[in-house]
Design a protein around this motif. Structure first.
Motif, PDB file in Angstrom:
ATOM      1  N   ARG A 180       7.690  11.312   7.524  1.00 58.75           N
ATOM      2  CA  ARG A 180       7.982  12.722   7.257  1.00 58.75           C
ATOM      3  C   ARG A 180       8.763  13.349   8.419  1.00 58.75           C
ATOM      4  O   ARG A 180       9.651  14.181   8.212  1.00 58.75           O
ATOM      5  CB  ARG A 180       6.686  13.485   6.996  1.00 58.75           C
ATOM      6  N   CYS A 185       3.120   7.228   7.280  1.00 59.85           N
ATOM      7  CA  CYS A 185       3.675   8.279   6.417  1.00 59.85           C
ATOM      8  C   CYS A 185       3.989   9.543   7.220  1.00 59.85           C
ATOM      9  O   CYS A 185       4.994  10.222   6.945  1.00 59.85           O
ATOM     10  CB  CYS A 185       2.701   8.587   5.282  1.00 59.85           C
ATOM     11  N   ALA A 186       3.148   9.852   8.199  1.00 60.08           N
ATOM     12  CA  ALA A 186       3.414  11.013   9.052  1.00 60.08           C
ATOM     13  C   ALA A 186       4.705  10.809   9.835  1.00 60.08           C
ATOM     14  O   ALA A 186       5.519  11.732   9.985  1.00 60.08           O
ATOM     15  CB  ALA A 186       2.245  11.242   9.997  1.00 60.08           C
ATOM     16  N   GLU A 245       5.383   5.834  -2.206  1.00 61.21           N
ATOM     17  CA  GLU A 245       6.405   5.893  -1.159  1.00 61.21           C
ATOM     18  C   GLU A 245       7.581   4.983  -1.531  1.00 61.21           C
ATOM     19  O   GLU A 245       7.401   3.957  -2.196  1.00 61.21           O
ATOM     20  CB  GLU A 245       5.820   5.460   0.188  1.00 61.21           C
ATOM     21  N   ILE A 279      -1.649   3.544   7.433  1.00 60.55           N
ATOM     22  CA  ILE A 279      -0.771   4.093   6.392  1.00 60.55           C
ATOM     23  C   ILE A 279      -0.563   5.591   6.608  1.00 60.55           C
ATOM     24  O   ILE A 279       0.564   6.103   6.459  1.00 60.55           O
ATOM     25  CB  ILE A 279      -1.354   3.829   4.989  1.00 60.55           C
ATOM     26  N   GLU A 280      -1.616   6.290   6.966  1.00 62.06           N
ATOM     27  CA  GLU A 280      -1.486   7.728   7.219  1.00 62.06           C
ATOM     28  C   GLU A 280      -0.522   7.984   8.382  1.00 62.06           C
ATOM     29  O   GLU A 280       0.327   8.885   8.319  1.00 62.06           O
ATOM     30  CB  GLU A 280      -2.853   8.338   7.519  1.00 62.06           C
ATOM     31  N   GLU A 281      -0.640   7.199   9.442  1.00 57.50           N
ATOM     32  CA  GLU A 281       0.233   7.371  10.604  1.00 57.50           C
ATOM     33  C   GLU A 281       1.685   7.029  10.259  1.00 57.50           C
ATOM     34  O   GLU A 281       2.621   7.706  10.707  1.00 57.50           O
ATOM     35  CB  GLU A 281      -0.256   6.494  11.760  1.00 57.50           C
ATOM     36  N   ASP A 298      -5.861   1.721   6.111  1.00 60.24           N
ATOM     37  CA  ASP A 298      -5.812   3.097   5.613  1.00 60.24           C
ATOM     38  C   ASP A 298      -5.371   4.072   6.696  1.00 60.24           C
ATOM     39  O   ASP A 298      -4.535   4.956   6.451  1.00 60.24           O
ATOM     40  CB  ASP A 298      -7.180   3.505   5.061  1.00 60.24           C
ATOM     41  N   GLN A 299      -5.938   3.925   7.885  1.00 64.17           N
ATOM     42  CA  GLN A 299      -5.552   4.808   8.987  1.00 64.17           C
ATOM     43  C   GLN A 299      -4.081   4.592   9.354  1.00 64.17           C
ATOM     44  O   GLN A 299      -3.344   5.551   9.600  1.00 64.17           O
ATOM     45  CB  GLN A 299      -6.438   4.549  10.205  1.00 64.17           C
ATOM     46  N   LYS A 342       0.831  -1.207   0.000  1.00 65.31           N
ATOM     47  CA  LYS A 342       0.000   0.000   0.000  1.00 65.31           C
ATOM     48  C   LYS A 342       0.871   1.264   0.000  1.00 65.31           C
ATOM     49  O   LYS A 342       0.520   2.267  -0.633  1.00 65.31           O
ATOM     50  CB  LYS A 342      -0.952  -0.014   1.195  1.00 65.31           C
ATOM     51  N   ARG A 358       1.169   4.235  -3.065  1.00 62.29           N
ATOM     52  CA  ARG A 358       1.084   5.678  -2.834  1.00 62.29           C
ATOM     53  C   ARG A 358       2.307   6.426  -3.366  1.00 62.29           C
ATOM     54  O   ARG A 358       2.397   7.645  -3.264  1.00 62.29           O
ATOM     55  CB  ARG A 358       0.979   5.955  -1.328  1.00 62.29           C
TER      56      ARG A 358
END
Length: 354
Positions: free
Chosen positions: A344, A340-341, A166, A336-338, A333-334, A160, A164
């Motif tokens: 960063r 990626c954060a 990544e 993946i957001e965490e 999905d949730q 996933k 995106r």
């Protein structure tokens, strides 16, 4: 006239299609990533020519090769044309010898511009080994290492992330193996040559990225061994522990490994169990046999996770000295957001410190 060039010269171009004119078995053993196999000789023909070379003479072997190749040249050239996809064909054989020279010469006579790899696949392989052996660990971007008990979904998370855009280094994908004794079920397991070529190709393509995701693999993955520089860099990376409830892990594990052919699946599971059952407690050994007889894979998986794999994974995680960030992946999905954060933040810290 076709041009002989070193791999490094050819690889700089983006209009190249590699054409491997070695036999099918040579191609399947290992090739240059992205190469298409258009064999000049079959495995049987190659063996026949080799026998004549050893038992009679080089001249007789070349004569036999000419006879065998001449009848199939029109078909072979047509296959090269079909494989080019509007690009310039780069022809190679084992060591840049007669097979690639023959095909390149005929392509030239047919008005098809082409390149020929100097030294063939053998020179390419030597280059791959030399580059991996000399790869400086400090040249890698910060590594974000995904940990987690079996079944949490680390492979799916990597996929996933890659979707995106990544930067992901999927070592299990490169190795064609999931790492455990069950890891080759349903997959084409890679050998060291295949793994090294794929790894170098991936590493070169990921140069300059702000960070790099990979899974916390052991040094050996299936039939291949990770290079020392990458293993050491992984040990010093930024750690994320992925978690999920046991029922989720059981379902994901079964979905990942299950084959459509139930008999084949049962056979392969039973074969894999033979490698580890001696480490089971007597009670677990009895229960495993009962579950296999009943084909109760969910019960089998849950017991193996809790009583066999989890204790070993916890022990392996103790070898990592850097702190862990824990993220629940029940909802991909949730999660993946965490993830990626977090990446960063890693990139920001790394850019400041450098």
């Amino acid at each position: 006239m076709f041009v002989d060039q070193q791999y490094e010269e050819i690889a700089l171009r983006d209009d190249i299609q590699w054409i491997d004119v070695r036999s099918e078995s040579e191609y399947l053993e290992a090739t240059i990533p992205g190469a298409v196999n258009v064999p000049l000789f079959t495995d049987e023909e190659r063996a026949q020519i080799g026998t004549v070379y050893k038992q009679v003479s080089k001249a007789e072997a070349m004569e036999l090769g000419l006879v065998l190749a001449s009848a199939k040249l029109p078909t072979l050239i047509a296959k090269v044309r079909d494989s080019m996809q509007g690009k310039t064909p780069a022809i190679f054989c084992w060591r840049g010898g007669m097979r690639s020279k023959t095909v390149a010469t005929v392509l030239d006579l047919m008005g098809i511009s082409c390149l020929r790899l100097t030294g063939g696949y053998r020179a390419y392989r030597e280059m791959v080994v030399a580059k991996l052996n000399a790869w400086p660990m400090q040249a890698l971007p910060p590594l974000i290492v995904l940990h987690g008990m079996t079944g949490v979904g680390k492979t799916t998370v990597l996929r996933k992330l890659a979707e995106r855009g990544e930067p992901v280094l999927d070592l299990e994908g490169l190795a064609g193996h999931r790492g455990s004794v069950f890891g080759g079920i349903g997959l084409q397991v890679a050998n060291q040559r295949q793994f090294d070529s794929r790894l170098l190709d991936q590493l070169e393509g990921l140069q300059g990225r702000p960070y790099l995701f990979l899974e916390a693999e052991s040094r050996r993955i299936g039939r291949v061994t990770m290079p020392e520089f990458l293993f050491l860099a992984k040990q010093q990376g930024y750690n994320i522990e992925l978690t999920a409830p046991v029922p989720v892990r059981v379902s994901r594990t079964l979905a990942q490994y299950r084959l459509e052919d139930d008999e084949l699946f049962a056979t392969q599971v039973q074969r894999a169990l033979q490698f580890i059952e001696k480490r089971f407690s007597p009670n677990l050994r009895v229960r495993v046999k009962e579950w296999m007889d009943l084909r109760d894979y969910k019960a089998l998986i849950e017991a193996l996770l809790l009583e066999y794999y989890d204790p070993r994974y916890k022990h392996a995680m103790e070898s990592y000295t850097h702190a862990f960030c824990t993220i629940d992946v029940s909802d991909y999905d949730q999660a993946i957001e965490e993830i990626c954060a977090y990446a960063r933040k890693v990139a920001s810290v790394s850019s400041v410190s450098s």
